[in-house]
Motif scaffolding. Structure first.
Motif, mmCIF file in Angstrom:
data_model
loop_
_atom_site.group_PDB
_atom_site.id
_atom_site.type_symbol
_atom_site.label_atom_id
_atom_site.label_comp_id
_atom_site.label_asym_id
_atom_site.label_seq_id
_atom_site.Cartn_x
_atom_site.Cartn_y
_atom_site.Cartn_z
ATOM 1 N N THR A 57 0.853 -1.192 0.000
ATOM 2 C CA THR A 57 0.000 0.000 0.000
ATOM 3 C C THR A 57 0.891 1.245 0.000
ATOM 4 O OG1 THR A 57 0.052 0.179 2.404
ATOM 5 C CG2 THR A 57 -1.688 -1.209 1.458
ATOM 6 N N GLU A 112 1.139 3.330 2.328
ATOM 7 C CA GLU A 112 1.771 3.469 3.644
ATOM 8 C C GLU A 112 3.007 2.574 3.718
ATOM 9 O OE1 GLU A 112 -1.562 2.826 3.202
ATOM 10 O OE2 GLU A 112 -2.140 4.906 3.507
ATOM 11 N N THR A 113 2.851 1.354 3.200
ATOM 12 C CA THR A 113 3.992 0.436 3.207
ATOM 13 C C THR A 113 5.118 0.991 2.340
ATOM 14 O OG1 THR A 113 2.490 -1.407 3.568
ATOM 15 C CG2 THR A 113 4.676 -1.952 2.735
ATOM 16 N N HIS A 127 -5.912 0.736 6.256
ATOM 17 C CA HIS A 127 -5.988 1.787 7.274
ATOM 18 C C HIS A 127 -5.413 3.089 6.720
ATOM 19 C CE1 HIS A 127 -6.728 -1.635 9.606
ATOM 20 N NE2 HIS A 127 -5.649 -1.674 10.372
ATOM 21 N N MET A 161 -1.245 4.268 10.289
ATOM 22 C CA MET A 161 -0.111 3.410 9.909
ATOM 23 C C MET A 161 1.206 4.082 10.275
ATOM 24 S SD MET A 161 -1.602 0.747 8.958
ATOM 25 C CE MET A 161 -0.156 -0.230 8.592
#
Ligand code: ADE
Length: 449
Positions: A61, A63-64, A378, A383
């Protein structure tokens, strides 16, 4: 975040031409991750993971992506594979490969076989540290170490069988430690520790307060509703929402569903959690009792077959079922298919209709995590703390590797609190400081009332 064009590493992604969109969306998320940004700035100076190979098996994602860039800034060589076949954001994968030279092995909607080919690719990277969301990398490494070939997924087994004994040994011994993101993974790792088979220290990121109190509760609460609403566009107000499991994820989801006007029913197996749900003002009953009443069912238990044949048969025509627990085992999909008339029909994106005894039961996202399969997971702001824990957990692991045992550790309390402090600061809120008199009072047992 500045992007740097790097040489393209080995990768397997859907379409590199999606990278521009991935970059914009990743930057959008990055603007909402101030704690991670602070850590990245420090990591750029101190390079705490210099020369370490980090294989991450996480949801791919935006965020990752920010996490991966932070790990790279710390000096690590990083690789990312998906921790779920349906959660990958293909544009993000393209961005990481093209703009950051990070090897990504993830394609949204990949088959189970391809999913495990990607796990194999992560293992073949020969990591020093593995970073899991659901313990797939650590699980595979332990199956290899224990020579439990039948428990390995086909693509991993085929590859491992071609290695000689020494190569297998170095693969397993090469990993000095791991971090784990989610409740389900931590439960497995603790079971491994108890059975005395854990081969290296693991940092249970999920157990940090700045992780599960926020990500599991507010993150799951919001993103699960987001997934249900994006997939179905049903009105939550006035509907009866059945929440299976009242852990931190269930609590968050129940709270947000109620906030939107749903009548919330909670089902539980733990009397303490059930009592808490009653005192939080929810109706608590068995799934058998809830099945004919619910309009929307969501499982968040970490256990298997929470929704089964007898429940599907009892459901109202039009009932919607989904799962927000880590694995797609909480809804008994085999039974669902077996008792339905013919194959399911896709009636909307991510929604399949199963005809059972003349009624329609609607499954979202094939029973996989609804917040990632039908929405974006999320929000970045939450995150931010989870991934701050990942970064500081990895740093702690490297700094303390010689003294850590083959156990499951939590991120030290001081780090957890520092993450909370940084998050608060970024939100413009301050906390009071104890006066000396107050400190003395708290430390004493003999001062007056
Ligand atoms: N798990 C839940 N939401 C997530 C997100 N946005 N990114 C990575 N992992 C997640």
């Amino acid at each position: 975040m500045n992007t740097t064009t790097s040489a393209r590493p080995a990768h397997d992604i859907h379409d590199i031409s999606l990278a521009d969109q991935g970059r914009l969306r990743t930057e959008w998320a990055g603007q909402r991750m101030p704690v991670l940004e602070r850590i990245r700035e420090r990591f750029e100076q101190e390079r705490p993971l210099e020369g370490k190979r980090v294989a991450a098996c996480l949801h791919v994602t935006t965020e990752t992506a920010n996490l991966m860039v932070t790990l790279k800034a710390a000096g690590a060589e990083v690789l990312l594979c998906a921790s779920n076949p349906l959660s990958t954001q293909d544009d993000v994968a393209a961005h990481l490969v093209r703009d950051h030279g990070i090897g990504v092995f993830a394609v949204r909607g990949e088959t189970d076989d391809v999913y495990y080919e990607h796990i194999r690719d992560a293992l073949a990277f020969r990591p020093d540290i593995s970073m899991d969301d659901g313990a797939d990398l650590v699980g595979s490494l332990h199956m290899i170490a224990l020579e439990r070939w039948d428990d390995l997924a086909g693509p991993v087994r085929d590859w491992v069988m071609e290695l000689d004994a020494d190569e297998r040994q170095t693969l397993v011994d090469g990993v000095v430690g791991s971090t784990e993101e989610t409740t389900t993974g931590v439960i497995r790792l603790k079971a491994m520790e108890k059975d005395d088979v854990l081969r290296f220290p693991v940092i249970a990121v999920n157990d940090s307060l700045t992780k599960h109190l926020f990500d599991n509760r507010y993150g799951t609460g919001q993103s699960t509703l987001d997934g249900i609403i994006r997939a179905t566009n049903v009105l939550i107000a006035g509907s009866t929402v059945v929440v299976a499991g009242y852990g931190w994820c269930g609590r968050g989801f129940a709270m947000r569903a109620r906030g939107m006007g749903a009548n919330v029913i909670v089902t539980e197996v733990d009397p303490l959690k059930a009592l808490e749900a009653v005192m939080d003002g929810y109706r608590v009953m068995t799934m058998e009792e809830a099945a004919p009443i619910g309009d929307i069912f969501c499982t968040l238990t970490g256990n298997l077959h929470v929704l089964r044949e007898e429940h599907f048969r009892a459901m109202k025509d039009g009932a919607i079922v989904c799962n927000s627990g880590h694995f797609n085992v909480e809804i008994d999909l085999e039974s669902l298919l077996r008792i339905s008339e013919g194959n399911p029909t896709e009636v909307r994106n991510s929604v399949e209709e199963y005809r059972i005894d003349g009624s329609g039961v609607y499954l979202i996202g094939q029973g996989r995590l609804v917040n990632l399969a039908a929405a974006e997971g999320h929000p970045a702001a939450v995150m931010d703390m989870s991934f701050a824990n990942q970064c500081l957990g990895a740093e702690f692991l490297v700094q303390n590797i010689s003294s850590l045992e083959r156990r499951v550790y939590t991120v030290p309390d001081a780090i957890d609190r520092e993450i909370a402090r940084l998050k608060l600061e970024s939100m413009g809120s301050n906390v009071d400081i104890l006066t000396e008199e107050q400190e003395r009072y708290l430390a004493s047992w003999d001062q007056g009332t």
